[in-house]
Design an enzyme around this catalytic site. Structure first.
Site, PDB file in Angstrom:
ATOM      1  N   HIS A   1       3.181   3.884   6.039  1.00 46.55           N
ATOM      2  CA  HIS A   1       2.592   3.306   7.257  1.00 46.55           C
ATOM      3  C   HIS A   1       3.641   2.585   8.068  1.00 46.55           C
ATOM      4  CE1 HIS A   1       2.176   0.491   3.890  1.00 46.55           C
ATOM      5  NE2 HIS A   1       2.354  -0.487   4.770  1.00 46.55           N
TER       6      HIS A   1
ATOM      7  N   VAL B   1       0.869  -1.180   0.000  1.00 45.25           N
ATOM      8  CA  VAL B   1       0.000   0.000   0.000  1.00 45.25           C
ATOM      9  C   VAL B   1       0.905   1.228   0.000  1.00 45.25           C
ATOM     10  CG1 VAL B   1      -1.809   1.267   1.200  1.00 45.25           C
ATOM     11  CG2 VAL B   1      -1.799  -1.243   1.287  1.00 45.25           C
TER      12      VAL B   1
HETATM   13  P1  5GP Z   1       2.665  -3.261   3.488  1.00 47.00           P
HETATM   14  O1  5GP Z   1       2.732  -4.645   2.889  1.00 47.00           O
HETATM   15  O2  5GP Z   1       2.382  -2.215   2.438  1.00 47.00           O
HETATM   16  O3  5GP Z   1       3.837  -2.909   4.357  1.00 47.00           O
HETATM   17  O4  5GP Z   1       1.441  -3.292   4.495  1.00 47.00           O
HETATM   18  C1  5GP Z   1       0.125  -3.083   4.097  1.00 47.00           C
HETATM   19  C2  5GP Z   1      -0.743  -3.680   5.168  1.00 47.00           C
HETATM   20  O5  5GP Z   1      -2.041  -3.178   5.016  1.00 47.00           O
HETATM   21  C3  5GP Z   1      -0.841  -5.201   5.111  1.00 47.00           C
HETATM   22  O6  5GP Z   1      -0.385  -5.765   6.330  1.00 47.00           O
HETATM   23  C4  5GP Z   1      -2.321  -5.457   4.865  1.00 47.00           C
HETATM   24  O7  5GP Z   1      -2.811  -6.574   5.562  1.00 47.00           O
HETATM   25  C5  5GP Z   1      -2.960  -4.167   5.355  1.00 47.00           C
HETATM   26  N1  5GP Z   1      -4.209  -3.827   4.696  1.00 47.00           N
HETATM   27  C6  5GP Z   1      -4.444  -3.847   3.340  1.00 47.00           C
HETATM   28  N2  5GP Z   1      -5.702  -3.432   3.090  1.00 47.00           N
HETATM   29  C7  5GP Z   1      -6.263  -3.138   4.302  1.00 47.00           C
HETATM   30  C8  5GP Z   1      -7.558  -2.672   4.677  1.00 47.00           C
HETATM   31  O8  5GP Z   1      -8.440  -2.439   3.859  1.00 47.00           O
HETATM   32  N3  5GP Z   1      -7.780  -2.510   6.007  1.00 47.00           N
HETATM   33  C9  5GP Z   1      -6.805  -2.747   6.952  1.00 47.00           C
HETATM   34  N4  5GP Z   1      -7.140  -2.543   8.235  1.00 47.00           N
HETATM   35  N5  5GP Z   1      -5.576  -3.201   6.621  1.00 47.00           N
HETATM   36  C10 5GP Z   1      -5.314  -3.392   5.304  1.00 47.00           C
END
Ligand code: 5GP
Length: 113
Positions: free
Chosen positions: A99, A95
């Protein structure tokens, strides 16, 4: 203009989340696919796609986000936890709205995969 992401939609309230903390600079909510008993995401209200897109003017915001992770870990009763920022696709970022993951509630191995 930065692309709309699932997290900007969460910030706008058009997608629900399980909120655990909110202030004028950031929002924190539970990860939808938790990798540990506690898995929380802290996101800035400002749209910054990735840590590599942050600049000097974001210094105070970045410091605030780190302190918030600590406050939330304390709120969750965690003594040990991991703070993770995946930066770029090959590092696991899915995403593209900056974050910080707070992961805890179980033993965590090192190095990560
Ligand atoms: P990344 O892989 O980018 O570091 O982390 C993205 C995180 O966002 C993942 O752990 C995934 O599970 C979480 N995530 C993706 N879509 C959503 C959503 O719609 N709601 C929530 N609460 N978490 C999400």
């Amino acid at each position: 203009m930065a692309e709309e992401t699932i997290f900007s939609q969460i910030l706008q309230g058009s997608i629900p989340c399980e909120e655990v903390y909110s202030d004028e600079l950031c929002l924190a909510f539970r990860d939808i696919q938790p990798q540990a008993p506690t898995h929380i995401l802290v996101i800035p209200r400002k749209t910054i796609p990735s840590l590599k897109d942050a600049s000097e003017e974001d210094s105070a915001l970045l410091g605030h986000l780190l302190l918030v992770t600590s406050k939330i870990a304390n709120q969750e009763g965690l003594q040990n936890w991991r703070t993770v920022i995946n930066t770029g696709e090959a590092a696991g970022q899915t995403v593209f709205h900056l974050h910080l993951h707070i992961i805890g509630g179980r033993d965590l191995s090192w190095p990560p995969g």
